[in-house]
Design an enzyme around this catalytic site. Structure first.
Site, short mmCIF file in Angstrom:
data_model
loop_
_atom_site.label_atom_id
_atom_site.label_comp_id
_atom_site.label_asym_id
_atom_site.label_seq_id
_atom_site.Cartn_x
_atom_site.Cartn_y
_atom_site.Cartn_z
N GLU A 1 0.85 -1.19 0.00
CA GLU A 1 0.00 0.00 0.00
C GLU A 1 0.89 1.24 0.00
O GLU A 1 1.76 1.39 0.87
CB GLU A 1 -0.89 0.04 1.24
CG GLU A 1 -2.10 -0.85 1.17
CD GLU A 1 -3.10 -0.56 2.30
OE1 GLU A 1 -4.24 -1.01 2.19
OE2 GLU A 1 -2.73 0.13 3.28
N CYS A 2 0.68 2.12 -0.96
CA CYS A 2 1.35 3.41 -1.03
C CYS A 2 2.87 3.26 -0.92
O CYS A 2 3.52 2.86 -1.88
CB CYS A 2 0.80 4.36 0.04
SG CYS A 2 1.10 6.11 -0.33
#
Length: 443
Positions: free
Chosen positions: A331-332
């Protein structure tokens, strides 16, 4: 677990940068020192503030969100305060600020949380450059929404005793309680960087600051009146027990200063479903445990540690071998680390893991911020294709290249599609999307 009806308060403000976080931490530390069991919460999507809350209160802080969380999830998170003497929730932005298009059951504002819980609002007013007019601001907020109660105000950034007296003069005719006045003290300011405050784990002086903040509010605020203003938590019956399917039975979770952005309610939900969390530190050159069934790289600050990550050969070799037989999701910041390269703020490119083709650039950075809905085009660990997830995006990375197959259709809060789709290659998936809750599955 018994339901939570503990009394609560919400610390909010007319706008960002009014002093909400500092005052929230001050109250958490002071009440804890008085022997109270304090359950902290944060309104809206935020990773950094809850980590500070956790240290100040001595127990995990959870996010409450009317846009991204289903109502059953919200109610379940309120149960965290079942044994608390008081709940303290820090607001987000201005009290009534949210998006224009409602999400799960609201627009993401702090006011939604106040209305749903019945917790009165303590309004932090930055009164620098203001005197009697501050009372007019408070009156406007008190009358704006009938289902939101203003318990009173804390005057912040007061310049002098004379200034405080002038501000209080306005409130003497308003009927709005003043719980106290706080002067400006730059020595108690918390350091910031591009995504918000410097992380709690990185501030070696934090323990001393929390003590000083507790001393400050013990001296300048009427803590007894604040506690008395709290009201019992209003509860709504659940239609179902919300569950989070864990990404695997044994989850290798990256956890260090570069990978710290994962919501506590997600990890708690995975554990409640029977998963074992096995942390590892890429910055310490640790690979994921090969006995795990999945590796999860959350968001964080890989851009600040790109050189160390690029040199972490044991981590790189281990996760590449792991990805041959097991799913890996980022994530990210985790997504950027799974990519091919990352250009730091100084313009230097660092080779990343190369498990995805993503190239990101912080030298020419651009803010991406807002609620997002992701409809999965392919599975990620714990969620099947067609699943609809609610969450948000918050980063400054500019995408230079993303040659992989798209992972999801991602829309902003209005339903408009965004350029961000994430990527997938083999068993590896990733996106800039931060998951908060699962919404539904589309057939």
């Amino acid at each position: 677990m018994a339901g939570n009806n503990a009394p609560g308060l919400i610390i909010a403000a007319p706008a960002s940068h009014s002093g909400k976080t500092t005052l929230t931490l001050s109250l958490l530390a002071a009440l804890r020192r008085r022997g109270r069991i304090v359950q902290p919460y944060k309104c809206g999507p935020d990773y950094i503030d809850p980590a500070f809350h956790t240290l100040a209160a001595g127990r995990a802080s959870f996010n409450l969100d009317s846009w991204a969380q289903g109502r059953d999830r919200f109610e379940a998170l309120l149960d965290a305060g079942y044994d608390a003497d008081i709940c303290i929730a820090e607001g987000v932005m201005g009290l009534f600020d949210g998006v224009a298009t409602p999400g799960a059951w609201g627009n993401g504002s702090t006011a939604d949380i106040a209305a749903a819980t019945g917790w009165p609002v303590v309004l932090v007013l930055d009164v620098s450059g203001q005197a009697q007019s501050a009372a007019a601001v408070a009156l406007g907020f008190a009358r704006y929404r009938e289902d939101v109660a203003i318990a009173g105000v804390i005057l912040n950034k007061v310049a002098s005793a004379r200034h405080a007296a002038l501000v209080r003069d306005g409130f003497s005719r308003s009927g709005v309680a003043v719980f106290g006045a706080i002067g400006r003290d730059d020595g108690l300011t918390l350091p910031e960087r591009h995504l918000g405050l410097v992380q709690a784990q990185e501030d070696s002086s934090l323990a001393g600051k929390l003590t000083a903040l507790a001393d400050l509010v013990e001296r300048d605020l009427d803590l007894a009146a604040l506690e008395a203003a709290a009201r019992p938590t209003r509860r709504q019956p659940r239609t179902a027990t919300p569950r989070l399917l864990p990404p695997g039975q044994r989850v290798a979770l990256a956890r260090d200063a570069a990978f710290s952005f994962i919501y506590p309610h997600l990890v708690a939900g995975w554990r409640a479903a029977g998963a074992e969390i096995v942390p590892f530190s890429p910055l310490a050159d640790e690979p994921p445990d090969p006995s795990c069934d999945v590796a999860w790289l959350p968001g964080g600050y890989p851009e600040l540690h790109a050189g160390r990550l690029a040199a972490a050969s044991r981590f790189a070799d281990g996760i590449r071998a792991f990805a041959q037989n097991h799913p890996v999701h980022g994530e990210c910041g985790g997504y950027m680390t799974l990519g091919a390269g990352l250009i730091d703020a100084g313009g230097t490119r660092h080779a990343m893991l190369g498990l995805l083709g993503l190239e990101t650039d912080f030298a020419q950075r651009r803010l991406h911020l807002g609620y997002r809905t992701a409809t999965l085009l392919a599975a990620i660990p714990g969620h099947a294709p067609g699943s609809v997830l609610r969450g948000h995006e918050f980063h400054y990375a500019r995408v230079v290249a993303q040659p992989d197959q798209p992972l999801a259709e991602i829309c902003d809060a209005t339903g408009a599609g965004t350029a961000e789709t994430g990527g997938r290659r083999g068993r590896v998936t990733g996106s800039f999307f931060h998951m908060v809750d699962a919404a539904e599955a589309r057939s």
